[in-house]
Design a protein around this motif. Structure first.
Motif, PDB file in Angstrom:
ATOM      1  N   UNK A   1       0.847  -1.182   0.000  1.00 45.65           N
ATOM      2  CA  UNK A   1       0.000   0.000   0.000  1.00 45.65           C
ATOM      3  C   UNK A   1       0.882   1.232   0.000  1.00 45.65           C
ATOM      4  N   UNK A   2       0.678   2.114  -0.976  1.00 44.11           N
ATOM      5  CA  UNK A   2       1.437   3.360  -1.077  1.00 44.11           C
ATOM      6  C   UNK A   2       0.518   4.513  -0.689  1.00 44.11           C
ATOM      7  N   UNK A   3       0.823   5.144   0.434  1.00 45.43           N
ATOM      8  CA  UNK A   3       0.009   6.255   0.933  1.00 45.43           C
ATOM      9  C   UNK A   3       0.191   7.492   0.052  1.00 45.43           C
ATOM     10  N   UNK A   4      -0.884   8.240  -0.133  1.00 46.29           N
ATOM     11  CA  UNK A   4      -0.833   9.478  -0.912  1.00 46.29           C
ATOM     12  C   UNK A   4      -0.144  10.575  -0.113  1.00 46.29           C
ATOM     13  N   UNK A   5       0.630  11.396  -0.811  1.00 47.33           N
ATOM     14  CA  UNK A   5       1.213  12.609  -0.249  1.00 47.33           C
ATOM     15  C   UNK A   5       0.586  13.777  -1.012  1.00 47.33           C
ATOM     16  N   UNK A   6      -0.187  14.553  -0.318  1.00 47.60           N
ATOM     17  CA  UNK A   6      -0.864  15.698  -0.950  1.00 47.60           C
ATOM     18  C   UNK A   6      -0.100  16.968  -0.611  1.00 47.60           C
ATOM     19  N   UNK A   7       0.287  17.723  -1.643  1.00 46.25           N
ATOM     20  CA  UNK A   7       1.011  18.968  -1.455  1.00 46.25           C
ATOM     21  C   UNK A   7       0.040  20.095  -1.138  1.00 46.25           C
ATOM     22  N   UNK A   8       0.587  21.294  -0.988  1.00 48.35           N
ATOM     23  CA  UNK A   8      -0.255  22.470  -0.754  1.00 48.35           C
ATOM     24  C   UNK A   8      -1.199  22.702  -1.926  1.00 48.35           C
ATOM     25  N   UNK A   9      -0.733  22.379  -3.111  1.00 45.37           N
ATOM     26  CA  UNK A   9      -1.579  22.461  -4.296  1.00 45.37           C
ATOM     27  C   UNK A   9      -2.535  21.267  -4.261  1.00 45.37           C
ATOM     28  N   UNK A  10      -3.824  21.488  -4.245  1.00 45.98           N
ATOM     29  CA  UNK A  10      -4.771  20.376  -4.085  1.00 45.98           C
ATOM     30  C   UNK A  10      -4.789  19.391  -5.248  1.00 45.98           C
ATOM     31  N   UNK A  11      -4.245  19.773  -6.387  1.00 45.48           N
ATOM     32  CA  UNK A  11      -4.281  18.902  -7.552  1.00 45.48           C
ATOM     33  C   UNK A  11      -3.058  17.995  -7.662  1.00 45.48           C
ATOM     34  N   UNK A  12      -2.127  18.107  -6.741  1.00 42.49           N
ATOM     35  CA  UNK A  12      -0.893  17.308  -6.810  1.00 42.49           C
ATOM     36  C   UNK A  12      -0.922  16.219  -5.747  1.00 42.49           C
ATOM     37  N   UNK A  13      -0.942  14.968  -6.197  1.00 42.67           N
ATOM     38  CA  UNK A  13      -0.937  13.807  -5.308  1.00 42.67           C
ATOM     39  C   UNK A  13       0.205  12.901  -5.762  1.00 42.67           C
ATOM     40  N   UNK A  14       1.112  12.566  -4.845  1.00 43.13           N
ATOM     41  CA  UNK A  14       2.249  11.731  -5.189  1.00 43.13           C
ATOM     42  C   UNK A  14       2.339  10.527  -4.259  1.00 43.13           C
ATOM     43  N   UNK A  15       3.128   9.536  -4.677  1.00 45.68           N
ATOM     44  CA  UNK A  15       3.448   8.369  -3.854  1.00 45.68           C
ATOM     45  C   UNK A  15       4.933   8.081  -4.026  1.00 45.68           C
ATOM     46  N   UNK A  16       5.499   7.361  -3.073  1.00 43.41           N
ATOM     47  CA  UNK A  16       6.894   6.922  -3.164  1.00 43.41           C
ATOM     48  C   UNK A  16       6.934   5.625  -3.957  1.00 43.41           C
ATOM     49  N   UNK A  17       7.566   5.660  -5.121  1.00 46.22           N
ATOM     50  CA  UNK A  17       7.624   4.497  -6.010  1.00 46.22           C
ATOM     51  C   UNK A  17       9.068   4.290  -6.464  1.00 46.22           C
ATOM     52  N   UNK A  18       9.614   3.137  -6.146  1.00 40.66           N
ATOM     53  CA  UNK A  18      10.971   2.772  -6.562  1.00 40.66           C
ATOM     54  C   UNK A  18      11.987   3.847  -6.176  1.00 40.66           C
ATOM     55  N   UNK A  19      11.861   4.381  -4.990  1.00 39.14           N
ATOM     56  CA  UNK A  19      12.831   5.323  -4.477  1.00 39.14           C
ATOM     57  C   UNK A  19      12.656   6.769  -4.882  1.00 39.14           C
ATOM     58  N   UNK A  20      11.552   7.109  -5.515  1.00 39.93           N
ATOM     59  CA  UNK A  20      11.310   8.519  -5.886  1.00 39.93           C
ATOM     60  C   UNK A  20       9.830   8.835  -5.781  1.00 39.93           C
ATOM     61  N   UNK A  21       9.509  10.107  -5.717  1.00 40.32           N
ATOM     62  CA  UNK A  21       8.120  10.565  -5.659  1.00 40.32           C
ATOM     63  C   UNK A  21       7.587  10.706  -7.080  1.00 40.32           C
ATOM     64  N   UNK A  22       6.466  10.049  -7.358  1.00 42.41           N
ATOM     65  CA  UNK A  22       5.850  10.139  -8.680  1.00 42.41           C
ATOM     66  C   UNK A  22       4.391  10.546  -8.531  1.00 42.41           C
ATOM     67  N   UNK A  23       3.866  11.173  -9.559  1.00 47.78           N
ATOM     68  CA  UNK A  23       2.475  11.601  -9.575  1.00 47.78           C
ATOM     69  C   UNK A  23       1.553  10.401  -9.731  1.00 47.78           C
ATOM     70  N   UNK A  24       0.551  10.333  -8.894  1.00 49.51           N
ATOM     71  CA  UNK A  24      -0.430   9.246  -8.986  1.00 49.51           C
ATOM     72  C   UNK A  24      -1.201   9.358 -10.294  1.00 49.51           C
ATOM     73  N   UNK A  25      -1.533  10.577 -10.681  1.00 48.89           N
ATOM     74  CA  UNK A  25      -2.312  10.781 -11.898  1.00 48.89           C
ATOM     75  C   UNK A  25      -1.526  10.392 -13.151  1.00 48.89           C
ATOM     76  N   UNK A  26      -0.241  10.707 -13.204  1.00 48.44           N
ATOM     77  CA  UNK A  26       0.564  10.478 -14.401  1.00 48.44           C
ATOM     78  C   UNK A  26       1.184   9.091 -14.466  1.00 48.44           C
ATOM     79  N   UNK A  27       1.493   8.499 -13.327  1.00 47.49           N
ATOM     80  CA  UNK A  27       2.185   7.219 -13.320  1.00 47.49           C
ATOM     81  C   UNK A  27       1.276   6.061 -12.908  1.00 47.49           C
ATOM     82  N   UNK A  28       0.732   6.107 -11.714  1.00 47.16           N
ATOM     83  CA  UNK A  28      -0.026   4.969 -11.175  1.00 47.16           C
ATOM     84  C   UNK A  28      -1.228   4.618 -12.043  1.00 47.16           C
ATOM     85  N   UNK A  29      -1.891   5.620 -12.577  1.00 47.91           N
ATOM     86  CA  UNK A  29      -3.073   5.368 -13.388  1.00 47.91           C
ATOM     87  C   UNK A  29      -2.788   4.574 -14.650  1.00 47.91           C
ATOM     88  N   UNK A  30      -1.519   4.569 -15.086  1.00 52.86           N
ATOM     89  CA  UNK A  30      -1.151   3.898 -16.334  1.00 52.86           C
ATOM     90  C   UNK A  30      -0.112   2.798 -16.115  1.00 52.86           C
TER      91      UNK A  30
END
Length: 100
Positions: free
Chosen positions: A3-32
């Motif tokens: 389970x990869x917990x979401x990290x939400x930034x101050x900008x409400x549209x930016x949601x990231x997770x820790x994947x393979x040692x780096x922070x990636x966008x859930x919308x751009x990476x995880x969804x695909x």
């Protein structure tokens, strides 16, 4: 499965997770990513809509409309969710679900 917990930034549209040692966008990476198994919303884990759309495409349904609807549903699940379920136990990172 992890389970990869979401990290939400101050900008409400930016949601990231820790994947393979780096922070990636859930919308751009995880969804695909082929490793994404679902989104945790409350106590439930809802399967990734893109996987369901791809299985429908293989059965003869329309490709473009199904994938667009799946992406919109995934974005809604991420907005309401808290984590993503990932099948990448080896830690390989992003792998596109659209490659053969």
């Amino acid at each position: 499965m992890k389970t990869l917990e979401f990290h939400r930034d101050d900008c409400p549209d930016r949601v990231t997770v820790a994947c393979a040692g780096r922070e990636v966008s859930v919308y751009s990476y995880c969804g695909y990513c082929r490793h994404c198994a679902g989104v945790r919303v409350g106590r439930r884990t809802i399967p990734t809509p893109q996987r369901q759309a791809l299985s429908g495409v293989r059965q003869g349904a329309g490709l473009d409309e199904n994938l667009l609807n799946a992406a919109l549903m995934f974005n809604t699940l991420v907005r309401d969710g808290a984590a993503v379920e990932c099948e990448d136990d080896a830690g390989a990172g992003f792998s596109s679900m659209y490659r053969y």
